[in-house]
Design an enzyme around this catalytic site. Sequence first.
Site, PDB file in Angstrom:
ATOM      1  N   ARG A 136      55.668  44.727  23.365  1.00 46.35           N
ATOM      2  CA  ARG A 136      55.178  43.833  24.425  1.00 46.35           C
ATOM      3  C   ARG A 136      54.746  42.490  23.845  1.00 46.35           C
ATOM      4  NH1 ARG A 136      52.967  44.638  29.952  1.00 46.35           N
ATOM      5  NH2 ARG A 136      55.082  45.121  30.539  1.00 46.35           N
TER       6      ARG A 136
ATOM      7  N   CYS B 257      47.284  49.164  42.506  1.00 45.78           N
ATOM      8  CA  CYS B 257      45.847  48.981  42.749  1.00 45.78           C
ATOM      9  C   CYS B 257      45.297  49.726  43.957  1.00 45.78           C
ATOM     10  CB  CYS B 257      45.568  47.504  42.927  1.00 45.78           C
ATOM     11  SG  CYS B 257      46.234  46.515  41.597  1.00 45.78           S
TER      12      CYS B 257
ATOM     13  N   VAL C 169      42.185  46.754  29.590  1.00 45.65           N
ATOM     14  CA  VAL C 169      43.023  47.948  29.362  1.00 45.65           C
ATOM     15  C   VAL C 169      43.212  48.690  30.680  1.00 45.65           C
ATOM     16  CG1 VAL C 169      42.302  48.225  26.966  1.00 45.65           C
ATOM     17  CG2 VAL C 169      41.021  49.383  28.766  1.00 45.65           C
TER      18      VAL C 169
ATOM     19  N   PHE D 187      39.377  47.518  51.823  1.00 48.01           N
ATOM     20  CA  PHE D 187      39.449  46.842  53.126  1.00 48.01           C
ATOM     21  C   PHE D 187      40.860  46.308  53.401  1.00 48.01           C
ATOM     22  CE2 PHE D 187      35.379  46.008  55.441  1.00 48.01           C
ATOM     23  CZ  PHE D 187      34.620  46.947  54.771  1.00 48.01           C
TER      24      PHE D 187
HETATM   25  C1  UGA Z   1      46.073  43.778  45.445  1.00 45.68           C
HETATM   26  C2  UGA Z   1      45.051  42.827  46.092  1.00 45.68           C
HETATM   27  O1  UGA Z   1      45.649  42.106  47.172  1.00 45.68           O
HETATM   28  C3  UGA Z   1      44.509  41.843  45.064  1.00 45.68           C
HETATM   29  O2  UGA Z   1      43.483  41.030  45.656  1.00 45.68           O
HETATM   30  C4  UGA Z   1      43.915  42.621  43.903  1.00 45.68           C
HETATM   31  O3  UGA Z   1      43.420  41.750  42.891  1.00 45.68           O
HETATM   32  C5  UGA Z   1      45.008  43.505  43.304  1.00 45.68           C
HETATM   33  O4  UGA Z   1      45.477  44.414  44.309  1.00 45.68           O
HETATM   34  C6  UGA Z   1      44.407  44.268  42.147  1.00 45.68           C
HETATM   35  O5  UGA Z   1      43.553  45.142  42.359  1.00 45.68           O
HETATM   36  O6  UGA Z   1      44.700  43.946  40.986  1.00 45.68           O
HETATM   37  P1  UGA Z   1      48.670  43.631  44.792  1.00 45.68           P
HETATM   38  O7  UGA Z   1      48.563  45.101  44.494  1.00 45.68           O
HETATM   39  O8  UGA Z   1      49.340  42.767  43.812  1.00 45.68           O
HETATM   40  O9  UGA Z   1      47.203  43.009  45.024  1.00 45.68           O
HETATM   41  O10 UGA Z   1      49.478  43.499  46.160  1.00 45.68           O
HETATM   42  P2  UGA Z   1      49.194  43.088  47.695  1.00 45.68           P
HETATM   43  O11 UGA Z   1      49.773  41.761  47.956  1.00 45.68           O
HETATM   44  O12 UGA Z   1      47.787  43.281  48.067  1.00 45.68           O
HETATM   45  O13 UGA Z   1      50.112  44.154  48.462  1.00 45.68           O
HETATM   46  C7  UGA Z   1      49.846  45.562  48.388  1.00 45.68           C
HETATM   47  C8  UGA Z   1      50.824  46.338  49.249  1.00 45.68           C
HETATM   48  O14 UGA Z   1      50.536  46.184  50.636  1.00 45.68           O
HETATM   49  C9  UGA Z   1      52.295  45.934  49.064  1.00 45.68           C
HETATM   50  O15 UGA Z   1      53.098  47.094  48.996  1.00 45.68           O
HETATM   51  C10 UGA Z   1      52.567  45.120  50.313  1.00 45.68           C
HETATM   52  O16 UGA Z   1      53.931  45.102  50.649  1.00 45.68           O
HETATM   53  C11 UGA Z   1      51.731  45.872  51.333  1.00 45.68           C
HETATM   54  N1  UGA Z   1      51.392  45.065  52.527  1.00 45.68           N
HETATM   55  C12 UGA Z   1      50.617  43.946  52.420  1.00 45.68           C
HETATM   56  C13 UGA Z   1      51.835  45.462  53.773  1.00 45.68           C
HETATM   57  O17 UGA Z   1      52.533  46.488  53.904  1.00 45.68           O
HETATM   58  N2  UGA Z   1      51.530  44.725  54.870  1.00 45.68           N
HETATM   59  C14 UGA Z   1      50.774  43.590  54.794  1.00 45.68           C
HETATM   60  O18 UGA Z   1      50.510  42.957  55.848  1.00 45.68           O
HETATM   61  C15 UGA Z   1      50.308  43.189  53.532  1.00 45.68           C
END
Ligand code: UGA
Length: 440
Positions: A22, A256, A70, A206
């Site tokens: 990596r 996440c 990590v 949430f």
């Molecule tokens: C999420 C949070 O949004 C971040 O704020 C947080 O920092 C991050 O986890 C983390 O804990 O590191 P991420 O997992 O990158 O970010 O992705 P999101 O954009 O939140 O999407 C999560 C899932 O929900 C995806 O599969 C997305 O397609 C889905 N989603 C999102 C929906 O099905 N509908 C929506 O309206 C929005």
Amino acid sequence: MAVIAQRCPEHKVTVVDINAERIAAWKSDRLPIYEPGLDEIVFSVRDKNLFFSTEIERNITEADIIYVSVNTPTKTFGQGAGRAADLQYWEKTARQIVRISTGPKIVVEKSTLPVRTAEAMERILNSGERGVRFDVVSNPEFLAEGTAVADMQNPDRVLIGGHDTPTGQKAVETIADIYAHWVPRERIITTNLWSAELSKLVANAFLAQRVSSINAISALCERTEADVAEVARAIGRDGRIGSKFLQASVGFGGSCFKKDILNLVYLCEYYGLPEVARYWEQVVLMNEYQQSRFVSNMLASMFNTVAGKRIALFGAAFKAHTSDTRESPALNVCRTLLAERAEVVITDPYALESARADLGCDAKKVRFEPDPYAAAAEAHAVALLTDWPSFAELDYKAIYDGMAKPPFLFDGRNLLDHRKLHEIGFNVYPLGKPPLVHDK
Ligand code: UGA
């Protein structure tokens, strides 16, 4: 770290990892992850004040501040298996820091951890025989994949938690000063350690809850004549509800949401709050239901069998603009279709490599095809599972011509123009809206 290096030229940032491959990739022209805008930043600061190294011990000794990032996956064994966070990597890192350090340091919790982990880490860190002083600060990450650079450059807020003691507050100020290089002070929130740790889990819970809520309503819309997109638009206009995270989907994925909610559930159980635990657990159960419901709908519409039928999955990533397939609903749909003995072809602009890795032994049964037209050729059905905008721009007439008849299209993201697809000749199954079928 790349953004910190770019915004704080007077600081030297070194990223260390035990994985030499990596680190080599981070030093090469091809970075190991795809994230819009990241290449440019890394290339502009690399070897100036951003370095990548496998020399962990030397870099611990030299650092004033250590961000520990990590992984903290869900435990797969022992107490709390399937729910609690596995803290072994964090603890090992903390012990390594104590063993090597000769001078005081600020240790920043960047990994997502259960509440009160900082306390345990502080005890380990301050157990060293040399009497070196460590201050632990929690600085949870809120950026989302796919928009990581933009989120980091312009965050809604930066959260920094520390102890309410003079040295604790000094440590919080030091970390706040880093972000203050580009984030307005009023967006830098400081709290106590436990609030910062808990806020991270709660923010994700949430957000995931909103997706599960609208997905629950999508099932109800399919039984009635309501249209989930119209419902989302109508309720989202209420300023108290807002319009974000109301896009119905085949389910949320990513590394996440599920992990953090299960972690929250475990915490609630640990603190003797079973009702609160069940409440949050339902968000995850609803997400599993949405995925199994999607495949059940496919089966029911395709004459109750997909055995031997070719099915093209459009998308492997858990959302658009990322190559990440961890907990991706697309892979869950893929596994269920394989169990039904379908012949599965997956196409995705960036995520085929990680899909192959994450599918493990199932990968052998799947064809990975970078070209969506080739993926759909002779398929009985296309299931759109990731909201890549490029999938909306394809020539669906050409796709239709190449498919087995009658062709089915299941839109797990409500991304496509359903009426137009129906006119071309597809039997179209959107989410939470009436299907558009021929020869009923
Ligand atoms: C999420 C949070 O949004 C971040 O704020 C947080 O920092 C991050 O986890 C983390 O804990 O590191 P991420 O997992 O990158 O970010 O992705 P999101 O954009 O939140 O999407 C999560 C899932 O929900 C995806 O599969 C997305 O397609 C889905 N989603 C999102 C929906 O099905 N509908 C929506 O309206 C929005």
